[in-house]
Write an enzyme that holds these catalytic residues in place. Sequence first.
Site, PDB file in Angstrom:
ATOM      1  N   TRP A   1       0.822  -1.210   0.000  1.00 41.93           N
ATOM      2  CA  TRP A   1       0.000   0.000   0.000  1.00 41.93           C
ATOM      3  C   TRP A   1       0.851   1.253   0.000  1.00 41.93           C
ATOM      4  O   TRP A   1       0.519   2.239  -0.661  1.00 41.93           O
ATOM      5  CB  TRP A   1      -0.968  -0.029   1.187  1.00 41.93           C
ATOM      6  CG  TRP A   1      -1.902  -1.193   1.101  1.00 41.93           C
ATOM      7  CD1 TRP A   1      -1.968  -2.274   1.936  1.00 41.93           C
ATOM      8  CD2 TRP A   1      -2.875  -1.436   0.072  1.00 41.93           C
ATOM      9  NE1 TRP A   1      -2.932  -3.157   1.497  1.00 41.93           N
ATOM     10  CE2 TRP A   1      -3.505  -2.666   0.364  1.00 41.93           C
ATOM     11  CE3 TRP A   1      -3.286  -0.724  -1.056  1.00 41.93           C
ATOM     12  CZ2 TRP A   1      -4.514  -3.206  -0.434  1.00 41.93           C
ATOM     13  CZ3 TRP A   1      -4.287  -1.257  -1.863  1.00 41.93           C
ATOM     14  CH2 TRP A   1      -4.889  -2.472  -1.543  1.00 41.93           C
TER      15      TRP A   1
ATOM     16  N   ASP B   1      -1.284   6.543   6.492  1.00 41.82           N
ATOM     17  CA  ASP B   1      -2.432   5.687   6.202  1.00 41.82           C
ATOM     18  C   ASP B   1      -2.515   4.698   7.364  1.00 41.82           C
ATOM     19  O   ASP B   1      -1.633   3.866   7.555  1.00 41.82           O
ATOM     20  CB  ASP B   1      -2.204   4.950   4.878  1.00 41.82           C
ATOM     21  CG  ASP B   1      -3.287   3.928   4.547  1.00 41.82           C
ATOM     22  OD1 ASP B   1      -4.178   3.682   5.387  1.00 41.82           O
ATOM     23  OD2 ASP B   1      -3.225   3.347   3.446  1.00 41.82           O
TER      24      ASP B   1
ATOM     25  N   LYS C   1     -11.884  -1.941   8.192  1.00 44.29           N
ATOM     26  CA  LYS C   1     -11.088  -2.862   9.011  1.00 44.29           C
ATOM     27  C   LYS C   1     -11.644  -2.912  10.435  1.00 44.29           C
ATOM     28  O   LYS C   1     -12.073  -3.951  10.913  1.00 44.29           O
ATOM     29  CB  LYS C   1      -9.631  -2.415   9.062  1.00 44.29           C
ATOM     30  CG  LYS C   1      -9.042  -1.953   7.745  1.00 44.29           C
ATOM     31  CD  LYS C   1      -8.786  -3.078   6.786  1.00 44.29           C
ATOM     32  CE  LYS C   1      -8.002  -2.594   5.583  1.00 44.29           C
ATOM     33  NZ  LYS C   1      -7.674  -3.681   4.648  1.00 44.29           N
TER      34      LYS C   1
END
Length: 366
Positions: A107, A177, A201
């Site tokens: 990511w 992030d 999440k």
Amino acid sequence: MGRVYNFSAGPAVLPEDVLRQAATDMLDYQGCGMSVMEMSHRSKEFGRIIEEAEADLRSLAGIPDTYKVLFLQGGASSQFAAVPLNLMKPKADGATGRADYIITGSWGKKAWKEAQLYGDAHVAASTEQEGYTRVPKQDELSLSPDADYVYICENETIYGVKFPELPDTGSVPLVADVSSCFLSEPFDIEKYGVMYGGVQKNIGPAGTVIAIIREDLIRDDVVPGCPTMLKWKTQADANSLYNTPPTWGIYICGLVFKWIIAQGGLSELQTRNRRKAALLYDYLDQSSLFKATVAKEDRSIMNVPFVTGDADLDAKFVSQAKEAGIVNIKGHRSVGGMRASIYNAMPEEGVRALISFMEKFERENA
């Protein structure tokens, strides 16, 4: 079939209390005669929902008024572009802005590639050659004091690495992030310039992203051509209501915030999450069949990847686990193996059930 133990990395398990409340409100939210999914985002009812959600989040995490809280669409990946577009300051001489990226997984690498479209995105450090099994130390970082920001993915979902300590970026704003570790433990927001995370999440359904941004970083002088919807000032000035926001997602986030408060807050969740992770890592470290893949000091307490070293045996494990009611345990397609995502709503008994199954599998396949 009853409820399974869902170890998905996201969309992920949600608290059952939240799901029950959402089911109760599905047809008629608090006597208004309609679902949250049906009501106008301009209505008084939804106004109370989003205002209360923000107030609860600020209270939970200790977010001061010097930071804006934005409820946005597009998931965390939309911010891969929004971050450089809003922060890479155009220079008077026409030069593009510069940012430093510390890459510890897929990511972070994707965010860096996106940032290259808008300015000088410099790799300050990367552990790709080591298979993303650790986090770089401070003395390995090549940081520029005149960078517009330093970027990290604080918890890499796929590889299961997490920064045990935030990098020292001096006066340069840190952008993180935090999708996979958001609200899993207390944090000091004032160490960040920008923190954002997809909520699928730990907090809510897919499609919603929460961004917490220091006010001085929200400005008009963004990269030329920045789309209106990705300009933070557009969203901040409208209190996340510039256009139709993800109303249902925000509503679920609000319920989860109240659930966290009822559990005892972020410190209590941190205690639970560390205990769950310790159970699983302790088993992995003594197992003769399964192996954890991340350096001990950099292990995530949210995402736990592990392998047997045999792809066929890994596939057998995943298949038999599903039959035992342990689902979504397969590792990301890019790395294989297995991965247990043990977010806030995963009960300790779920982790114990996984370990029990692993012990049985090990006895039968060692």
